[in-house]
Structures are given as structure tokens and as C-alpha cells.
Design a protein around this motif. Structure first.
Motif, mmCIF file in Angstrom:
data_model
loop_
_atom_site.group_PDB
_atom_site.id
_atom_site.type_symbol
_atom_site.label_atom_id
_atom_site.label_comp_id
_atom_site.label_asym_id
_atom_site.label_seq_id
_atom_site.Cartn_x
_atom_site.Cartn_y
_atom_site.Cartn_z
ATOM 1 N N HIS A 192 0.847 -1.192 0.000
ATOM 2 C CA HIS A 192 0.000 0.000 0.000
ATOM 3 C C HIS A 192 0.882 1.242 0.000
ATOM 4 N N PHE A 193 0.291 2.340 -0.470
ATOM 5 C CA PHE A 193 1.027 3.604 -0.490
ATOM 6 C C PHE A 193 0.229 4.667 0.249
ATOM 7 N N ALA A 194 0.943 5.408 1.092
ATOM 8 C CA ALA A 194 0.303 6.483 1.843
ATOM 9 C C ALA A 194 1.145 7.740 1.684
ATOM 10 N N ALA A 195 0.526 8.906 1.880
ATOM 11 C CA ALA A 195 1.272 10.156 1.818
ATOM 12 C C ALA A 195 0.888 11.040 2.997
ATOM 13 N N ASP A 196 1.884 11.733 3.529
ATOM 14 C CA ASP A 196 1.668 12.763 4.553
ATOM 15 C C ASP A 196 2.127 14.070 3.915
ATOM 16 N N LEU A 197 1.172 14.904 3.543
ATOM 17 C CA LEU A 197 1.505 16.148 2.836
ATOM 18 C C LEU A 197 1.715 17.280 3.844
ATOM 19 N N GLY A 198 2.880 17.930 3.791
ATOM 20 C CA GLY A 198 3.216 18.971 4.770
ATOM 21 C C GLY A 198 3.637 18.301 6.067
ATOM 22 N N THR A 199 4.694 17.521 5.956
ATOM 23 C CA THR A 199 5.038 16.606 7.059
ATOM 24 C C THR A 199 5.655 17.295 8.279
ATOM 25 N N GLY A 200 6.252 18.489 8.099
ATOM 26 C CA GLY A 200 6.865 19.180 9.242
ATOM 27 C C GLY A 200 7.910 18.298 9.908
ATOM 28 N N SER A 201 7.703 17.999 11.172
ATOM 29 C CA SER A 201 8.653 17.161 11.931
ATOM 30 C C SER A 201 8.642 15.700 11.472
ATOM 31 N N GLY A 202 7.699 15.352 10.608
ATOM 32 C CA GLY A 202 7.571 13.946 10.176
ATOM 33 C C GLY A 202 6.608 13.170 11.058
ATOM 34 N N ALA A 203 5.910 13.883 11.950
ATOM 35 C CA ALA A 203 5.083 13.219 12.962
ATOM 36 C C ALA A 203 4.065 12.251 12.356
ATOM 37 N N ILE A 204 3.267 12.739 11.401
ATOM 38 C CA ILE A 204 2.194 11.894 10.854
ATOM 39 C C ILE A 204 2.795 10.721 10.089
ATOM 40 N N ALA A 205 3.787 11.023 9.230
ATOM 41 C CA ALA A 205 4.397 9.955 8.416
ATOM 42 C C ALA A 205 4.982 8.860 9.306
ATOM 43 N N LEU A 206 5.673 9.263 10.351
ATOM 44 C CA LEU A 206 6.310 8.269 11.231
ATOM 45 C C LEU A 206 5.267 7.462 11.998
ATOM 46 N N ALA A 207 4.186 8.116 12.401
ATOM 47 C CA ALA A 207 3.137 7.387 13.124
ATOM 48 C C ALA A 207 2.449 6.398 12.187
ATOM 49 N N LEU A 208 2.242 6.790 10.932
ATOM 50 C CA LEU A 208 1.625 5.853 9.974
ATOM 51 C C LEU A 208 2.556 4.671 9.735
ATOM 52 N N GLU A 209 3.839 4.979 9.547
ATOM 53 C CA GLU A 209 4.796 3.896 9.292
ATOM 54 C C GLU A 209 4.838 2.915 10.467
ATOM 55 N N ALA A 210 4.748 3.479 11.672
ATOM 56 C CA ALA A 210 4.845 2.639 12.868
ATOM 57 C C ALA A 210 3.663 1.687 13.002
ATOM 58 N N GLU A 211 2.508 2.041 12.396
ATOM 59 C CA GLU A 211 1.317 1.220 12.618
ATOM 60 C C GLU A 211 0.752 0.557 11.365
ATOM 61 N N LEU A 212 1.335 0.873 10.206
ATOM 62 C CA LEU A 212 0.875 0.234 8.961
ATOM 63 C C LEU A 212 2.069 -0.480 8.324
ATOM 64 N N PRO A 213 2.363 -1.691 8.781
ATOM 65 C CA PRO A 213 3.622 -2.334 8.387
ATOM 66 C C PRO A 213 3.706 -2.745 6.925
ATOM 67 N N GLU A 214 2.588 -2.655 6.196
ATOM 68 C CA GLU A 214 2.663 -3.024 4.774
ATOM 69 C C GLU A 214 2.634 -1.805 3.851
ATOM 70 N N ALA A 215 2.750 -0.619 4.452
ATOM 71 C CA ALA A 215 2.636 0.594 3.633
ATOM 72 C C ALA A 215 3.972 1.313 3.486
ATOM 73 N N GLU A 216 4.163 1.880 2.300
ATOM 74 C CA GLU A 216 5.267 2.818 2.102
ATOM 75 C C GLU A 216 4.661 4.212 2.257
ATOM 76 N N VAL A 217 5.330 5.074 3.016
ATOM 77 C CA VAL A 217 4.761 6.380 3.333
ATOM 78 C C VAL A 217 5.627 7.480 2.720
ATOM 79 N N TRP A 218 5.000 8.334 1.926
ATOM 80 C CA TRP A 218 5.713 9.454 1.315
ATOM 81 C C TRP A 218 5.427 10.712 2.132
ATOM 82 N N ALA A 219 6.507 11.356 2.586
ATOM 83 C CA ALA A 219 6.378 12.553 3.417
ATOM 84 C C ALA A 219 6.868 13.748 2.615
ATOM 85 N N THR A 220 5.997 14.745 2.417
ATOM 86 C CA THR A 220 6.392 15.898 1.604
ATOM 87 C C THR A 220 6.338 17.176 2.437
ATOM 88 N N ASP A 221 7.120 18.150 2.016
ATOM 89 C CA ASP A 221 6.979 19.497 2.578
ATOM 90 C C ASP A 221 7.580 20.479 1.585
#
Ligand SMILES: C[S@@+](CC[C@H](N)C(=O)[O-])C[C@H]1O[C@@H](n2cnc3c(N)ncnc32)[C@H](O)[C@@H]1O
Length: 302
Positions: free
Chosen positions: A132-161
Motif C-alpha cells: 500500500h502507499f500512503a502520503a503525509d503532505l506537509g510533514t513538518g517534523s515527520g510526525a504523521i508519516a512516522l506514526a503511519l509507518e509505525a502502525e501500517l507495516p505493509e505501507a510505504e509512506v511518502w512525506a512531503t513538505d
């Protein structure tokens, strides 16, 4: 502050300084600052309090208290903050992650499960390739992207800013959290992403700036004078960034997918109408833990 005192005495002195300086939660903040200056973890504090602090830690503590009394947010003074159990580095290049955003992530994870993504800790499932693919748009500190990665082990998470400064902090946090499935990329909202992701995103989560220019005057100085303006303020109405994200999201989403946005409560009717007008099958707003309209959930089906 005397180098001969115990940590307990120092903490009492710091509490008094902060309280006289008008800090509401002086006792709690004094404890956080003392723990940080001591270098010991919270759990060790009862024992540490009996000990004598080093001269170096007294000097460090004094400079932290001075910064706090000058109005800097506690989180920047400490240099880190917790987000869904992740210890993130924060400084004035990024927004301080808020409890409301922890809830936005929870809503996003519930949506991910509804779509069939598996939720669990890293290593819970053994997919060698991301499913699966997920995106965190406007990631700042990376908080959302890192939390998604920590709980969705089958997803690749793209963090943009759009901010290179913010991405530098996000990358430091990625390294600190040993994140292996988060990719960072600089640019404006969806434009930052590689075109190979078009039509493939299962989950897009964003906490964009949503304060309007006229609202800036009402922000507390601890926010307005220290946190990055580009992380807070969207434009004359506050709706500008959300408008752009919602309207350009469509080509990036896969057959059944979801866009989850943090919003200001007053923007709820506008974002629902906008999501419906661009073709989302369902658009609703969920309340935060304080009962305020906070999270747009826009469900896509094609
Ligand atoms: C409210 S902060 C959110 C930070 C982080 N996601 C969080 O929730 O703590 C908004 C972020 O969006 C970024 N940003 C602002 N305009 C942007 C744009 N046009 N494209 C991408 N990111 C943008 C800011 O630099 C900032 O990091």
C-alpha cells in the motif's frame, strides 16, 4: 542557581522562577526542564532528585529557563516532544505536533483498516514489498508519516513538505526512529510526489496550515512569535491550502481510498462541500476529543 543544591532544590527554584514569570503550569514545566538538563529519564527522577547536579547541567538548566521565560515554547526549549509515543526532535523550523493531530492519525488508521490495510507494529507482517502507499503532505517534523509507518507495516509512506528546513528535521526524526518505509520529498502538496504514484495512493493524510490572515492577531504569542508562519497561516480565508489539496487529490487516489485532513472547526461545511463537488463518494467531518469538528474524512471510490 547554585551548583551545590540537590535536583529537588533546583526544581523548586525553577518552579518559582517560572511561576513568577507567569507560566501557568510552572511545576510541570520545571520538572520537564530539570529532567532534560539532568539527562535522566522520568522514571529515574525520584532517585536523581536526591543527587547533586553537575555545574554543567546547572548552566544548561539556567539557559533553558531563561529561554522559556523569554516566551519560547517549552517544546523548542527541550528540543523534543512526544507524538503517539514517538520521541521527535522539534525546533523552530517545524510546527510542534499537537494532540489534535494524534487524533487525526487515529482516524486515518481506522480508515486504513476499513480499506483492508493491516494495522500492527513494525515487523508484524512480512511483506517484502509495500502493498500500500500512503502520503503525509506537509510533514513538518515527520510526525504523521512516522506514526503511519509505525502502525501500517505493509505501507510505504511518502512525506512531503515545501520547506527544506522542515524536511531536514523530518529526516533527522526518520533516522532517530529508524524508519525504513518513509520517503521524503520536497515540493508543494501533491506536486512533490513522483508521477509513478498517480492513481496509487490508498491513504493521504495532511495537517495543512489553516489559520486565516485575520486570525493571526488572535494567536497566543507563544505560537505566533515562534512557530513557522508557513506552517500556520494559509491565506486570507484559511481555506486556501485545504482547497488546493482537496481539488488536486483526485488523480492521485486509487480505486477505493481516503483523504484525511486536519481542519479548523469553522471550515467543516466548506471542506465537506468541496470534497463532494470534486467527486468524493462520501465526505464527513469527525470531532476531536474535545468535541470540535476537526477531521475531514473524504472517501474515494472509482
Ligand atoms: C500545520 S504544519 C503540520 C506539520 C506536521 N504535519 C504536523 O502535523 O505536526 C503544516 C506543514 O505544511 C507545510 N506546507 C506549507 N505549505 C505547503 C505546501 N504548499 N506544500 C507542502 N507543504 C506545505 C509547512 O511547511 C508545515 O510543515
Amino acid at each position: 542557581m547554585s551548583a551545590a543544591s540537590t535536583w529537588r532544590q533546583l526544581r523548586a527554584a525553577v518552579t518559582e522562577r517560572l511561576s513568577l514569570g507567569g507560566i501557568d503550569a510552572a511545576g510541570a514545566e520545571a520538572r520537564w526542564l530539570c529532567e532534560e538538563a539532568s539527562g535522566y529519564a522520568s522514571a529515574e527522577w525520584p532517585e536523581v532528585e536526591q543527587q547533586r547536579p553537575s555545574d554543567r547541567s546547572v548552566v544548561l538548566l539556567d539557559s533553558m529557563v531563561t529561554r522559556r521565560l523569554a516566551g519560547e515554547p517549552l517544546q523548542y526549549v527541550i528540543g523534543s516532544w512526544s507524538f503517539r509515543g514517538l520521541d521527535l526532535m522539534v525546533d523552530r523550523r517545524v510546527l510542534i505536533p499537537r494532540p489534535e493531530t494524534e487524533w487525526v492519525v487515529e482516524v486515518a488508521l481506522q480508515e486504513a483498516v476499513r480499506l483492508g490495510l493491516r494495522r500492527g507494529p513494525n515487523g508484524a507482517f512480512d511483506a517484502s514489498e509495500p502493498r500500500h502507499f500512503a502520503a503525509d503532505l506537509g510533514t513538518g517534523s515527520g510526525a504523521i508519516a512516522l506514526a503511519l509507518e509505525a502502525e501500517l507495516p505493509e505501507a510505504e509512506v511518502w512525506a512531503t513538505d515545501v520547506s527544506e528546513d522542515a524536511l531536514a528535521v523530518a529526516r533527522a526524526n526518520l533516522a532517530g526512529c529508524v524508519a525504513r518505509r518513509v520517503r521524503t520529498v520536497q515540493g508543494s502538496w501533491f506536486e512533490a510526489l513522483p508521477t509513478s504514484l498517480r492513481g496509487r495512493l490508498d491513504l493521504v493524510v495532511t495537517n495543512p496550515p489553516y489559520v486565516s490572515e485575520p486570525e493571526v492577531a488572535a494567536l497566543p504569542p507563544v505560537v505566533a512569535d515562534h512557530e513557522p508562519r508557513g506552517a500556520l497561516v494559509s491565506g486570507p480565508t484559511g481555506l486556501e491550502a485545504l482547497n488546493e489539496i482537496i481539488s488536486t487529490s483526485v488523480g492521485w487516489l486509487t480505486g477505493e481510498s481516503v483523504l484525511v485532513c486536519e481542519i479548523a472547526p469553522r471550515l467543516a461545511p466548506d471542506v465537506i462541500a468541496l470534497a463532494r463537488s470534486v467527486g468524493f463518494a462520501e465526505a464527513l467531518v469527525r470531532e476531536d476529543l474535545a468535541g470540535r469538528d476537526r477531521v475531514l474524512v473524504a472517501r474515494w471510490k472509482s
